[in-house]
Design an enzyme around this catalytic site. Structure first.
Site, mmCIF file in Angstrom:
data_model
loop_
_atom_site.group_PDB
_atom_site.id
_atom_site.type_symbol
_atom_site.label_atom_id
_atom_site.label_comp_id
_atom_site.label_asym_id
_atom_site.label_seq_id
_atom_site.Cartn_x
_atom_site.Cartn_y
_atom_site.Cartn_z
ATOM 1 N N LYS A 108 0.512 -0.967 -0.031
ATOM 2 C CA LYS A 108 0.125 0.011 0.184
ATOM 3 C C LYS A 108 0.868 1.286 0.012
ATOM 4 O O LYS A 108 1.902 1.514 -0.170
ATOM 5 C CB LYS A 108 -0.786 0.044 1.360
ATOM 6 C CG LYS A 108 -2.004 0.803 1.241
ATOM 7 C CD LYS A 108 -2.883 0.152 0.182
ATOM 8 C CE LYS A 108 -4.475 1.065 0.277
ATOM 9 N NZ LYS A 108 -5.353 0.094 -0.570
HETATM 10 P P1 NAD Z 1 -12.705 7.555 -3.667
HETATM 11 O O1 NAD Z 1 -11.837 9.379 -3.240
HETATM 12 O O2 NAD Z 1 -12.494 7.803 -5.269
HETATM 13 O O3 NAD Z 1 -13.931 8.253 -2.933
HETATM 14 C C1 NAD Z 1 -14.120 8.751 -2.161
HETATM 15 C C2 NAD Z 1 -15.389 9.327 -1.337
HETATM 16 O O4 NAD Z 1 -15.788 8.701 0.600
HETATM 17 C C3 NAD Z 1 -15.689 10.090 -1.319
HETATM 18 O O5 NAD Z 1 -17.236 10.525 -2.063
HETATM 19 C C4 NAD Z 1 -15.519 11.765 -0.560
HETATM 20 O O6 NAD Z 1 -16.245 11.878 -0.628
HETATM 21 C C5 NAD Z 1 -16.292 10.502 0.882
HETATM 22 N N1 NAD Z 1 -15.569 10.910 1.844
HETATM 23 C C6 NAD Z 1 -14.210 11.741 2.829
HETATM 24 N N2 NAD Z 1 -14.124 12.060 3.941
HETATM 25 C C7 NAD Z 1 -15.153 10.943 4.224
HETATM 26 C C8 NAD Z 1 -15.796 10.983 5.467
HETATM 27 N N3 NAD Z 1 -14.939 11.445 6.383
HETATM 28 N N4 NAD Z 1 -17.409 10.380 5.757
HETATM 29 C C9 NAD Z 1 -18.322 10.297 4.648
HETATM 30 N N5 NAD Z 1 -17.387 10.553 3.478
HETATM 31 C C10 NAD Z 1 -15.987 10.679 2.763
HETATM 32 O O7 NAD Z 1 -12.308 6.652 -3.320
HETATM 33 P P2 NAD Z 1 -12.680 5.246 -3.542
HETATM 34 O O8 NAD Z 1 -11.983 4.304 -4.523
HETATM 35 O O9 NAD Z 1 -14.509 5.296 -4.070
HETATM 36 O O10 NAD Z 1 -12.274 4.170 -2.492
HETATM 37 C C11 NAD Z 1 -13.690 4.244 -0.847
HETATM 38 C C12 NAD Z 1 -13.473 3.066 0.079
HETATM 39 O O11 NAD Z 1 -12.717 2.401 -1.384
HETATM 40 C C13 NAD Z 1 -11.504 3.601 0.219
HETATM 41 O O12 NAD Z 1 -11.842 3.018 1.755
HETATM 42 C C14 NAD Z 1 -11.019 2.707 -0.049
HETATM 43 O O13 NAD Z 1 -9.518 2.175 0.359
HETATM 44 C C15 NAD Z 1 -11.517 1.499 -0.671
HETATM 45 N N6 NAD Z 1 -11.787 1.172 -1.961
HETATM 46 C C16 NAD Z 1 -11.593 1.507 -2.730
HETATM 47 C C17 NAD Z 1 -10.848 0.346 -4.139
HETATM 48 C C18 NAD Z 1 -11.325 1.698 -5.717
HETATM 49 O O14 NAD Z 1 -10.778 0.487 -6.636
HETATM 50 N N7 NAD Z 1 -11.079 2.705 -5.799
HETATM 51 C C19 NAD Z 1 -10.887 -0.918 -4.235
HETATM 52 C C20 NAD Z 1 -10.893 -1.882 -2.571
HETATM 53 C C21 NAD Z 1 -10.857 -1.056 -2.024
#
Ligand code: NAD
Length: 440
Positions: A108
């Site tokens: 990571k």
């Molecule tokens: P992203 O940056 O596209 O979106 C994040 C979202 O969370 C946004 O809508 C933001 O406004 C919101 N957010 C941020 N802080 C917040 C808070 N305190 N309370 C509520 N909402 C909040 O990120 P993503 O890629 O969608 O990732 C989201 C989660 O999924 C993370 O935990 C990430 O580790 C996990 N994840 C992502 C992927 C991927 O392929 N992108 C894969 C596995 C896991």
């Protein structure tokens, strides 16, 4: 009441130790190895900002384990990124890759920055500098980054370009996944994590543990986070007939009992940059969202959102962890006691790394699979993963599975799905380590 410890390292250790109670014959020396990260890189570099000032950024890349193959894991840009958080997320990647049976280890990365306050050219310079400082670490066969919070396919394109410019003369496409399609990205990668959430939920519900809900059609769904994962999950669940009653981003939550019109929500977010203020919706806080009355709750934003303070008030029948680490160990215990099922992150959001693996395979073979092929393979992988964990869980329920040395199954109680998923993954990594033979 004692304060709950929210340190990500303490949490991942508690989850690991809990799972180890159900694993027989795990040598203590091996346990130490599986707990520790293999390598931690901490980097500081200066960047010239658009206004000609200079700022220094703190960054991390952690490789937890490489027993199954190169390190694999996203890079997040966030002001609160810490070394402990990145280590715990790298561990999670090890277990996730082992569970879905893909030949990667866990890694990571993170950069402490506030991407919302940076221009595109500043983000590009930060990304290029980070990549060049990691030139000896990342590589198509050593460690392969991907997108995570506040990084996307543009970020991945810059990483690929920087690495390729500095390592000319070979196929460098597999150095990073989540790239734009034009640069060797895979069809379906952007949607894979949210889509994977739907696949694992459908498979889980088909097992009949929640009798009144055998599929997602008609279910009321609440989603925290409307970024890549949350917005795609919303669309996928909606397409299968679910009613999305609440959505949120960092500005707050919007709620509509009769269901949100996703096309209008997406348009509003595009125009205003946030969800709050959307006409015909009620505004709530992100804390209120967690406790809303619904069938399925999908945390898809940041960690520690379901904790000792709100787990007693959760009304959802099923929690699907699209985000990494959204639930604390204390909350896990409360939910388990209350009979609320939870599909843990290492299954629920494994669609992302699975299609990342497909992208890596396509890049090595210089191929591009069509979307149907990708989705088909993804569905089969994730269904298989749910089936494996479910079967193992049933073994504990009926008492076929024995627990580790000292405690009996009765004393420990039946494990929850996170624990069973971790048991399966940890055993696989431990067995592979021994099969390879401890070096030298
Ligand atoms: P992203 O940056 O596209 O979106 C994040 C979202 O969370 C946004 O809508 C933001 O406004 C919101 N957010 C941020 N802080 C917040 C808070 N305190 N309370 C509520 N909402 C909040 O990120 P993503 O890629 O969608 O990732 C989201 C989660 O999924 C993370 O935990 C990430 O580790 C996990 N994840 C992502 C992927 C991927 O392929 N992108 C894969 C596995 C896991």
């Amino acid at each position: 009441m004692t304060e709950e410890i929210l340190d990500p390292l303490v949490i991942s250790e508690q989850q690991f130790d809990n799972a180890c109670q159900y694993i027989q014959h795990l040598q203590s020396g091996l346990v130490d190895f599986l707990k520790q990260p293999k390598r931690i890189h901490i980097i500081h570099f200066p960047i010239e900002m658009d206004d000609c000032s200079v700022r220094t950024f703190r960054c991390f890349r952690v490789i937890h384990n490489r027993v199954f193959g190169p390190g694999k894991g996203g890079i997040r840009y966030h002001p609160e990124v810490t070394e402990a958080e990145v280590i715990s997320l790298a561990k999670l990647m090890t277990w996730k890759c082992a569970l879905v049976n893909i030949p990667f280890g866990g890694a990571k990365g993170g950069i402490c920055c506030d991407p919302k306050s940076l221009s595109t050219s500043e983000l590009r310079r930060i990304t290029r500098r980070f990549t060049s400082d990691l030139l000896e670490v990342i590589g198509p066969h050593t460690d392969i980054p991907a997108p995570d919070m506040y990084t996307d396919e543009q970020t991945m394109a810059w990483i690929y370009d920087t690495y390729d410019v500095l390592n000319p003369g070979r196929n460098n496409r597999p150095v990073v996944t989540g790239k734009p399609i034009e640069l060797g990205g895979s069809y379906g990668r952007t949607e894979s994590t949210g889509r994977g959430c739907l696949y694992v939920t459908e498979r889980f519900l088909s097992k009949g543990l929640i009798p009144e809900m055998s599929d997602v059609a008609g279910a009321s769904v609440v989603i925290q986070g409307f970024g890549n994962v949350g917005s795609i999950a919303a669309q996928e669940f909606c397409r299968q007939g679910a009613r999305i009653v609440a959505l949120s981003d960092s500005s707050g939550c919007i709620f509509a009992e009769s269901g949100l019109d996703l096309d209008r929500v997406i348009q509003f977010k595009k125009e205003h940059g946030c969800l709050v203020g959307m006409p015909d919706t009620m505004t709530l806080t992100n804390e209120e969202l967690i406790e809303l009355d619904c069938d399925i709750l999908i945390p898809a934003a940041v960690g520690n959102q379901i904790h000792a303070g709100n787990a007693h008030n959760i009304k959802a029948k099923l929690i699907v962890e699209a985000a990494n680490n959204p639930t604390t160990p204390v909350a896990d215990r409360i939910l388990h006691q209350r009979g609320i099922y939870l599909i843990p992150d290492i299954i629920a959001n494994a669609g992302g790394v699975t299609v990342s693996y497909f992208e890596w395979v396509q890049n090595h073979a210089n191929e591009q699979w069509d979307l149907e092929t990708v989705n088909d393979k993804l569905k089969r992988k994730l269904y298989g993963c749910v089936d494996t964990v479910f079967k193992r869980w049933q073994g504990f329920v009926v008492g076929e599975e024995k627990c580790a040395d000292k405690l009996t199954g009765e004393q420990l109680g039946c494990p929850d799905f996170r624990t069973v998923a971790l048991v399966t993954a940890i055993e696989r990594v431990a067995n592979a380590t021994l099969l390879r033979g401890i070096w030298p």
